[in-house]
Every structure is written in C-alpha cells, then in structure tokens.
Design an enzyme around this catalytic site. Structure first.
Site, PDB file in Angstrom:
ATOM      1  N   HIS A  28       8.077   7.358 -27.520  1.00  0.00           N
ATOM      2  CA  HIS A  28       7.073   8.298 -27.014  1.00  0.00           C
ATOM      3  C   HIS A  28       7.300   9.708 -27.546  1.00  0.00           C
ATOM      4  O   HIS A  28       6.364  10.370 -28.011  1.00  0.00           O
ATOM      5  CB  HIS A  28       7.085   8.298 -25.485  1.00  0.00           C
ATOM      6  CG  HIS A  28       6.079   9.234 -24.887  1.00  0.00           C
ATOM      7  ND1 HIS A  28       4.713   9.055 -25.040  1.00  0.00           N
ATOM      8  CD2 HIS A  28       6.232  10.373 -24.161  1.00  0.00           C
ATOM      9  CE1 HIS A  28       4.075  10.036 -24.434  1.00  0.00           C
ATOM     10  NE2 HIS A  28       4.973  10.849 -23.889  1.00  0.00           N
ATOM     11  N   ARG A  56       0.808  -1.229   0.000  1.00  0.00           N
ATOM     12  CA  ARG A  56       0.000   0.000   0.000  1.00  0.00           C
ATOM     13  C   ARG A  56       0.835   1.270   0.000  1.00  0.00           C
ATOM     14  O   ARG A  56       0.376   2.322   0.449  1.00  0.00           O
ATOM     15  CB  ARG A  56      -0.990   0.001   1.181  1.00  0.00           C
ATOM     16  CG  ARG A  56      -2.038  -1.104   1.088  1.00  0.00           C
ATOM     17  CD  ARG A  56      -3.101  -0.931   2.155  1.00  0.00           C
ATOM     18  NE  ARG A  56      -4.145  -1.915   1.985  1.00  0.00           N
ATOM     19  CZ  ARG A  56      -4.136  -3.118   2.573  1.00  0.00           C
ATOM     20  NH1 ARG A  56      -3.111  -3.443   3.353  1.00  0.00           N
ATOM     21  NH2 ARG A  56      -5.121  -3.962   2.368  1.00  0.00           N
ATOM     22  N   HIS A  74      -0.568  15.077 -26.698  1.00  0.00           N
ATOM     23  CA  HIS A  74      -0.574  13.701 -26.208  1.00  0.00           C
ATOM     24  C   HIS A  74      -1.852  12.926 -26.546  1.00  0.00           C
ATOM     25  O   HIS A  74      -1.828  11.704 -26.546  1.00  0.00           O
ATOM     26  CB  HIS A  74      -0.319  13.678 -24.697  1.00  0.00           C
ATOM     27  CG  HIS A  74       1.117  13.885 -24.330  1.00  0.00           C
ATOM     28  ND1 HIS A  74       1.841  14.984 -24.735  1.00  0.00           N
ATOM     29  CD2 HIS A  74       1.974  13.120 -23.598  1.00  0.00           C
ATOM     30  CE1 HIS A  74       3.074  14.892 -24.261  1.00  0.00           C
ATOM     31  NE2 HIS A  74       3.176  13.780 -23.581  1.00  0.00           N
TER      32      HIS A  74
END
Length: 373
Positions: A276, A131, A259
């Site tokens: 990218h 977590r 994007h």
C-alpha cells in the site's frame, strides 16, 4: 534497538477527542509487555478474540494471548493468511463463523494484532459481529502505526474496488510498540514511510523538513526518531479525525492524498503486487504533478517529494498499465461526486485541497508523465 519483549519504556499518549467515542493512543518502545493490563484497564473483559496474520502471529500472537489470559480473560485466537487478499468477503465469513463457534457474544471484544490489513479486517469483524463489538488496535507495521490503526475506518475489498465495503468503527484504544518494527521486513517498513511523508505534505511543512533531514536515521530504524515520527503522525491524524470523523465536511479526505491514484494502481496491478505505501508513493507524485497542471503547485515542491521518496527507497515511477482500466477504477473512487473526479491536490508543502471537477485528461496526463520518472 530494544527487544519487543523488554520492559516498557516511557510512553507518549495521543488523545483522539471524539466525545463518547474518544480514546488514547499509547506510544512507546517495549510496551507490548503491558498489553493484558492495558486492555483490561480500558474495559471489563471476559472474552477476547485476537485476530492476527500468519507472519505476525509467529512473533507476537502467543505473547499477546498469554498477557491477556493472565488477566483472567478467555482468549480465542484466529489467524488469517498474510497479505491484502485476506481483506475479502470469504475471509470475513470464515472469521465470523470461527468466532461464533467459540461462543462470541455481545460482551466479547476483538483485538487486532497486525498491520493495516489485519486492522481493517478485524475492525470490520468487530463492527459487524453481533451488530458491533468493542475492539482494540495493536498495530505491528509502521503503516498501521502511523495511519490505518487511528481513525476508525474499517473494511474489506471487493475484487473491483478497494475498501468499498466497510464502516466507521472507533477502537477503544490503540497500543503502539515501536520495538516490534525490528521484525518487520525491510520492504514493509519502507512502505510505511510513505504514509509518514504524506502527513508532512498534507499538514505540516516543518515535519516534512524534519523528514528530509533525518532520512538515514529513518532507514536505520533509530528508536528515538521512530517514536517521534509515529507520535507526530498520530497527532496530525487525530486532529483531522476529531474535526471530520466520518468524512462529512471533506476535511478528512485530505488524508487520502495520492490515494485515488494509489487505489487504482493497486486494483489494476492486482492486490499485493504493490504494498500500500509503495502505491501511495507513486500516487502522491501523480497528485503532485496534477497540482502543477492545475496551476496551484510548483515543480520544485514536486521535486522535493520525489527526492525524499527516492531517498527512502520507495517507488516513484508509474508502471505501464492499461490506462482505461486505471481511469475506470478512479471513476469508482469514494471521492467521486455526481460522477465527477475529485482529487486531493497540493497547494504548498503542508497544505492540500480537495479539488472537484478535475478533467480526466489532466488526471491521466499526470499519471502518464510518471512513466518517464
């Protein structure tokens, strides 16, 4: 250019002010040698999980491991295949299981050593393991140094959508050594320059002009110019992140200029077909043409972007792909609101605006015209 294992040069520090989640970005040339002391100065550490990819690991993994271990820290090294396909559920599961097998606990930290894929993936592991584990970013690609390592966006891809599973999980610190860029393949280095151009278009007209005037030094990886463009890009991103950390006001969305088209291109072409930054280059020009069609941007400014991106040897033409598939992916973009397309549209160099209710036919016209570039 100085070697990445040389003594550290004078560093610049960029602060990311986020209250109790604030951190510093340390930017220098040759400062990777200080990584062990840097990590332990920011947090008490007994166990570090260093995550890298196969390409980066052969250059820097052992050096980073030894520097951290020299500070009395137990190190677990995990290496994933290089490339966008590693940002997957299956790779994440293998990392969770490997970390657990080496006794990770809630006091362990994650160190992301690599480019944008590794930073996103390792950050996601940190955000989700037990977590939430503290983590540190050591970006080794230009794209990661100027963009993805800063701001706390972490995540993985699904086959049908990029970065759709993730979290906002800020690092404890970012260490940037521009000297590591000398081992970066030329195509990847050029890809990172697209994100640098993005900062000029979205936030700083003077910076855009600086880039236009320094094309050759950027292509030559001049150390002084590199440190300047990395530091300025980080400053600009830090300003935006400080004002809109989790994209609640819409301000941070301006960093996604180009994007929406970019992610559609990456998805439809197949992850890895375009780097990218290459897809960002194409996407920015699509968004620029969209600004012209909406009557808020001028053709001369689109041409300035075209000339700069071309000079930096980045792709500027839109590939001929299934347009229905492109539109379908854009309609699943995170910026879609109530089923309506929203785009980051330029109004002038240095200013872009999140624009709602963009007609899909105009969006696709801007895409289509790029095929003739």
């Amino acid at each position: 250019m100085p070697a990445a294992n040389s003594g550290s040069a004078a560093s610049q520090t960029v602060h990311v002010p986020l209250g109790d989640r604030s951190y510093d970005i340390s930017i220098g040339t040759g400062n990777l040698v200080d990584v062990g002391r840097w990590v332990t100065s920011l947090r008490s550490v007994t166990h570090a999980v260093v995550i890298s990819d196969a390409n980066v690991a052969k250059h820097y993994q052992q050096r980073v491991e030894e520097a951290i271990a020299a500070e009395g820290v137990r190190v677990t090294s995990l290496v994933v295949p290089a490339g966008e396909p590693s940002k997957s559920v299956s790779t994440a599961q293998s990392l969770w299981e490997a970390a657990l097998a080496d006794r990770v606990d809630r006091k362990s930290v994650v160190v992301a050593l690599g480019g944008g894929v590794v930073g996103d993936l390792a950050g996601f592991i940190a955000a989700t393991m037990t977590r939430g584990l503290d983590f540190f970013q050591i970006p080794t690609s230009l794209l990661a140094q100027v963009d993805s390592s800063v701001g706390g966006k972490v995540g993985i891809n699904l086959p049908s959508a990029k970065n759709i599973v993730g979290a906002f999980w800020q690092p404890k610190g970012v260490l940037i050594d521009t000297a590591v860029l000398e081992t970066l393949p030329r195509r990847e280095y050029l890809s990172g320059l697209a994100e640098v151009v993005k900062y000029g278009v979205t936030l700083d007209a003077e910076f855009f002009s600086y880039l236009e005037a320094n094309v050759q030094p950027m292509l030559d990886r001049d150390p002084a110019v590199l440190q300047k463009i990395v530091a300025r890009s980080c400053e600009l991103k830090a300003q935006v992140v400080a004002e809109d950390e989790t994209e609640t006001t819409g301000l941070r969305a301006i960093l996604n200029y180009g994007h929406t088209y970019c992610h559609a291109l990456e998805t439809v072409a197949g992850y890895g077909e375009y780097l990218h930054g290459e897809a960002v280059s194409v996407g920015m020009l699509c968004a620029s043409r969209l600004g012209e069609k909406l009557g808020v941007f001028d053709a001369e400014s689109t041409q300035r972007q075209f000339k700069l991106l071309s000079a930096l040897e980045l792709p500027v033409a839109t590939p001929k792909l299934d347009e229905r598939a492109i539109l379908s992916v854009m309609q699943r973009d995170k910026k879609v609101e109530h089923g309506k397309l929203r785009f980051i549209v330029p109004h002038r160099i240095g200013k872009v605006v999140l624009t709602p209710d963009v007609p899909s036919d105009l969006a696709m016209d801007a895409w289509r015209e790029g095929c003739e570039a």
